[in-house]
Design an enzyme around this catalytic site. Structure first.
Site, short mmCIF file in Angstrom:
data_model
loop_
_atom_site.label_atom_id
_atom_site.label_comp_id
_atom_site.label_asym_id
_atom_site.label_seq_id
_atom_site.Cartn_x
_atom_site.Cartn_y
_atom_site.Cartn_z
CG ASP A 90 6.48 6.13 5.86
OD1 ASP A 90 7.62 6.91 6.09
OD2 ASP A 90 5.34 6.57 6.61
CB VAL A 117 -1.99 9.16 3.99
CG1 VAL A 117 -1.61 10.48 3.42
CG2 VAL A 117 -1.01 8.16 3.77
CG ASP A 175 -0.13 -0.32 2.53
OD1 ASP A 175 0.83 -0.76 2.37
OD2 ASP A 175 -0.88 0.14 3.61
CE LYS A 184 3.33 9.19 4.36
NZ LYS A 184 3.62 9.18 5.82
C1 PRP Z 1 3.12 0.02 6.59
C2 PRP Z 1 3.06 -0.57 5.20
C3 PRP Z 1 4.28 -0.85 4.73
C4 PRP Z 1 5.26 -0.25 5.98
C5 PRP Z 1 5.93 0.88 5.23
O1 PRP Z 1 2.86 -1.33 7.29
O2 PRP Z 1 2.17 -1.59 4.71
O3 PRP Z 1 4.58 -2.39 5.00
O4 PRP Z 1 4.34 0.49 6.90
O5 PRP Z 1 6.63 1.47 6.23
P1 PRP Z 1 8.24 1.86 5.82
O6 PRP Z 1 8.59 2.10 4.27
O7 PRP Z 1 8.54 2.83 7.05
O8 PRP Z 1 8.98 0.54 6.32
P2 PRP Z 1 2.43 -1.25 9.09
O9 PRP Z 1 3.68 -1.58 9.58
O10 PRP Z 1 1.82 0.09 9.12
O11 PRP Z 1 1.50 -2.48 9.12
P3 PRP Z 1 0.20 -2.68 8.24
O12 PRP Z 1 0.36 -3.10 6.90
O13 PRP Z 1 -0.42 -3.94 9.19
O14 PRP Z 1 -0.64 -1.51 8.57
#
Ligand code: PRP
Length: 183
Positions: free
Chosen positions: A107, A157, A104, A135
């Site tokens: 970051d 977001v 999705d 991002k």
């Molecule tokens: C979010 C997203 C990515 C990760 C990106 O997952 O789905 O896997 O963060 O962040 P990064 O680029 O800083 O490593 P999250 O850990 O929030 O878990 P989720 O998918 O269960 O919401």
């Protein structure tokens, strides 16, 4: 859940349901073209990628196999520590497969960077990444991402799989969370 259901919680709507579907259709067309003569295994990273996986898979015109992984940052409690542990591993053997990781959001890039190295070590014929959102201002590592839906500002977001405290994942658009919700 639609925007009117959480109107006061959003500072701004970044992408409507229609804009998201349009972008996913474009990504699917690229993927269909690039994998025209190949069987592709798409790997969704739980939980955020559930919506993208569901819509991307249905927008593709060719057969795909779907598998899932759940990962979590380890230790520090901040999600971008870059030290990741596997909560649920893939069922599939990646040896000699054409693998496309579906996310999705990217970051800091630390999760994907770790995941890419981990899956690469399993001997796939090819390994690429597709993310709906990225991002650029938050990037801590450089990752080669073949398919990017939208580059977005470094804001909090939510929606379309993205959560705050496990909420808003089922919002059908993507919006910037208003600071009063998390501060
Ligand atoms: C979010 C997203 C990515 C990760 C990106 O997952 O789905 O896997 O963060 O962040 P990064 O680029 O800083 O490593 P999250 O850990 O929030 O878990 P989720 O998918 O269960 O919401």
């Amino acid at each position: 859940m639609e925007v009117q259901d959480v109107r006061d919680d959003l500072e701004e709507i970044l992408y409507t349901r229609e804009q998201i579907q349009q972008k996913i259709a474009e990504l699917a067309a690229e993927i269909d073209r690039d994998y025209a003569d190949k069987d592709v295994l798409i790997v969704g990273v739980l939980k955020g990628a559930v919506m993208v996986m569901a819509d991307l898979a249905r927008a593709l015109k060719s057969h795909v196999t779907m598998d899932w992984m759940a990962v979590s940052s380890y230790g520090s409690g901040t999600k971008s520590s870059g030290v990741v542990r596997i909560l649920k591993d893939l069922d599939a053997d990646l040896m000699n497969r054409h693998v496309l990781i579906v996310e999705d959001i990217i970051d800091s890039g630390l999760t994907l960077s770790w995941l890419k190295a981990n899956l690469e070590s399993r001997g796939p014929a090819s390994l690429e990444i597709c993310t709906l959102l990225r991002k650029p201002e938050a990037a801590k590592v450089d990752i080669d991402v073949k398919y990017v839906g939208m580059d977005i500002p470094n804001k909090f977001v939510v929606g379309y799989g993205l959560d705050f405290s496990e909420k808003y994942r089922n919002l059908d658009c993507i919006g910037i969370l208003a600071p009063h919700v998390y501060s």
